[in-house]
Design a protein around this motif. Sequence first.
Motif, PDB file in Angstrom:
ATOM      1  N   LEU A 220     -10.790  -3.363   0.849  1.00  0.00           N
ATOM      2  CA  LEU A 220      -9.660  -3.966   0.145  1.00  0.00           C
ATOM      3  C   LEU A 220      -9.407  -5.414   0.556  1.00  0.00           C
ATOM      4  O   LEU A 220      -8.925  -6.214  -0.239  1.00  0.00           O
ATOM      5  N   SER A 221      -9.723  -5.748   1.800  1.00  0.00           N
ATOM      6  CA  SER A 221      -9.456  -7.104   2.283  1.00  0.00           C
ATOM      7  C   SER A 221     -10.617  -8.061   2.047  1.00  0.00           C
ATOM      8  O   SER A 221     -10.460  -9.268   2.178  1.00  0.00           O
ATOM      9  N   GLY A 222     -11.788  -7.520   1.731  1.00  0.00           N
ATOM     10  CA  GLY A 222     -12.947  -8.370   1.508  1.00  0.00           C
ATOM     11  C   GLY A 222     -13.688  -8.724   2.788  1.00  0.00           C
ATOM     12  O   GLY A 222     -14.571  -9.570   2.776  1.00  0.00           O
TER      13      GLY A 222
ATOM     14  N   PRO B 191       0.835  -1.199   0.000  1.00  0.00           N
ATOM     15  CA  PRO B 191       0.000   0.000   0.000  1.00  0.00           C
ATOM     16  C   PRO B 191       0.870   1.249   0.000  1.00  0.00           C
ATOM     17  O   PRO B 191       1.994   1.229   0.489  1.00  0.00           O
ATOM     18  N   THR B 192       0.348   2.312  -0.552  1.00  0.00           N
ATOM     19  CA  THR B 192       1.116   3.546  -0.625  1.00  0.00           C
ATOM     20  C   THR B 192       0.907   4.411   0.607  1.00  0.00           C
ATOM     21  O   THR B 192       1.513   5.467   0.710  1.00  0.00           O
ATOM     22  N   VAL B 193       0.060   3.973   1.510  1.00  0.00           N
ATOM     23  CA  VAL B 193      -0.179   4.722   2.741  1.00  0.00           C
ATOM     24  C   VAL B 193       0.102   3.818   3.937  1.00  0.00           C
ATOM     25  O   VAL B 193      -0.163   2.627   3.888  1.00  0.00           O
ATOM     26  N   PRO B 194       0.635   4.371   5.019  1.00  0.00           N
ATOM     27  CA  PRO B 194       0.955   3.534   6.176  1.00  0.00           C
ATOM     28  C   PRO B 194      -0.249   3.202   7.049  1.00  0.00           C
ATOM     29  O   PRO B 194      -0.207   2.254   7.815  1.00  0.00           O
TER      30      PRO B 194
ATOM     31  N   ARG C 239      -9.180  11.742  16.857  1.00  0.00           N
ATOM     32  CA  ARG C 239     -10.337  10.948  17.275  1.00  0.00           C
ATOM     33  C   ARG C 239     -10.518   9.702  16.427  1.00  0.00           C
ATOM     34  O   ARG C 239     -11.343   8.856  16.735  1.00  0.00           O
ATOM     35  N   ARG C 240      -9.747   9.590  15.341  1.00  0.00           N
ATOM     36  CA  ARG C 240      -9.929   8.476  14.410  1.00  0.00           C
ATOM     37  C   ARG C 240      -9.067   7.286  14.794  1.00  0.00           C
ATOM     38  O   ARG C 240      -7.928   7.437  15.203  1.00  0.00           O
ATOM     39  N   ARG C 241      -9.620   6.107  14.623  1.00  0.00           N
ATOM     40  CA  ARG C 241      -8.882   4.868  14.798  1.00  0.00           C
ATOM     41  C   ARG C 241      -8.629   4.287  13.409  1.00  0.00           C
ATOM     42  O   ARG C 241      -9.566   4.110  12.626  1.00  0.00           O
ATOM     43  N   LEU C 242      -7.362   4.015  13.116  1.00  0.00           N
ATOM     44  CA  LEU C 242      -6.975   3.556  11.791  1.00  0.00           C
ATOM     45  C   LEU C 242      -6.206   2.246  11.882  1.00  0.00           C
ATOM     46  O   LEU C 242      -5.528   1.971  12.885  1.00  0.00           O
ATOM     47  N   VAL C 243      -6.286   1.450  10.840  1.00  0.00           N
ATOM     48  CA  VAL C 243      -5.520   0.213  10.754  1.00  0.00           C
ATOM     49  C   VAL C 243      -4.096   0.598  10.368  1.00  0.00           C
ATOM     50  O   VAL C 243      -3.868   1.307   9.383  1.00  0.00           O
ATOM     51  N   ASN C 244      -3.122   0.126  11.143  1.00  0.00           N
ATOM     52  CA  ASN C 244      -1.720   0.414  10.878  1.00  0.00           C
ATOM     53  C   ASN C 244      -1.216  -0.606   9.861  1.00  0.00           C
ATOM     54  O   ASN C 244      -0.702  -1.665  10.207  1.00  0.00           O
ATOM     55  N   VAL C 245      -1.367  -0.279   8.590  1.00  0.00           N
ATOM     56  CA  VAL C 245      -1.031  -1.189   7.504  1.00  0.00           C
ATOM     57  C   VAL C 245       0.485  -1.399   7.426  1.00  0.00           C
ATOM     58  O   VAL C 245       0.946  -2.499   7.127  1.00  0.00           O
ATOM     59  N   ALA C 246       1.269  -0.372   7.717  1.00  0.00           N
ATOM     60  CA  ALA C 246       2.722  -0.499   7.674  1.00  0.00           C
ATOM     61  C   ALA C 246       3.205  -1.534   8.690  1.00  0.00           C
ATOM     62  O   ALA C 246       4.028  -2.398   8.375  1.00  0.00           O
TER      63      ALA C 246
END
Length: 69
Positions: free
Chosen positions: A25-27, A12-15, A49-56
């Motif tokens: 994207l993962s289905g 991915p191009t974003v972390p 306030r946002r919770r994000l998946v740490n893809v990196a």
Amino acid sequence: METSTAPQVPAPTVPVMTIERFAELSGLTPDTVRGQLHQGNLPLIKIGRRRLVNVALLTAECINAEDWS
């Protein structure tokens, strides 16, 4: 010359990624992704306030967990 058996998956191009985008994207469903985050199976980062998946971090963990040689 040996051919690598490692899967060729574009990085991915974003972390980090929103839960909804990661689910798309993962289905998986967004509820499933939230559950996996809550259980600690997916790395989470909180930005404001946002919770994000740490893809990196997830990518690094996957690479380090497998023996690709």
